[in-house]
Design a protein around this motif. Structure first.
Motif, PDB file in Angstrom:
ATOM      1  N   LEU A  37      49.661  48.065  40.828  1.00 42.52           N
ATOM      2  CA  LEU A  37      48.485  47.182  40.781  1.00 42.52           C
ATOM      3  C   LEU A  37      48.866  45.731  40.468  1.00 42.52           C
ATOM      4  O   LEU A  37      48.075  44.823  40.715  1.00 42.52           O
ATOM      5  CB  LEU A  37      47.491  47.686  39.742  1.00 42.52           C
ATOM      6  CG  LEU A  37      46.828  49.025  40.066  1.00 42.52           C
ATOM      7  CD1 LEU A  37      45.993  49.494  38.881  1.00 42.52           C
ATOM      8  CD2 LEU A  37      45.969  48.930  41.313  1.00 42.52           C
ATOM      9  N   MET A  52      51.446  53.372  38.343  1.00 43.05           N
ATOM     10  CA  MET A  52      50.159  52.830  38.775  1.00 43.05           C
ATOM     11  C   MET A  52      50.018  51.374  38.347  1.00 43.05           C
ATOM     12  O   MET A  52      49.553  50.547  39.114  1.00 43.05           O
ATOM     13  CB  MET A  52      49.013  53.673  38.189  1.00 43.05           C
ATOM     14  CG  MET A  52      48.858  55.010  38.857  1.00 43.05           C
ATOM     15  SD  MET A  52      47.628  56.126  38.105  1.00 43.05           S
ATOM     16  CE  MET A  52      46.442  55.076  37.374  1.00 43.05           C
ATOM     17  N   ALA A  53      50.433  51.079  37.096  1.00 41.63           N
ATOM     18  CA  ALA A  53      50.306  49.696  36.601  1.00 41.63           C
ATOM     19  C   ALA A  53      51.184  48.749  37.414  1.00 41.63           C
ATOM     20  O   ALA A  53      50.765  47.636  37.751  1.00 41.63           O
ATOM     21  CB  ALA A  53      50.692  49.647  35.126  1.00 41.63           C
TER      22      ALA A  53
END
Length: 63
Positions: A62, A58-59
């Motif tokens: 993003l 997810m990081a």
């Protein structure tokens, strides 16, 4: 390589923070883990690994 160093730094900060604010609770948690069957500890490790990989994914998505 920078991401690995960042990740290790974050782990050390988190673990150090736990030992600073609640060292007795950490000892209790470790004792609880010692009493768990090996398969249950493996399951906890697998869940932690999966959650960690999901958070990293997810990081990176993003960024």
């Amino acid at each position: 390589m920078g991401t690995i160093i960042l990740a290790l730094g974050l782990v050390l900060i988190f673990e150090g923070f736990l030992f600073v604010i609640a060292p007795d609770r950490v000892e209790d948690l470790l004792e609880h883990f010692r009493q768990m069957p090996v398969e249950a500890r493996r399951l906890v490790g697998l869940i932690a690994l999966t959650v960690g990989l999901a958070l990293i994914s997810m990081a990176l998505a993003l960024a």
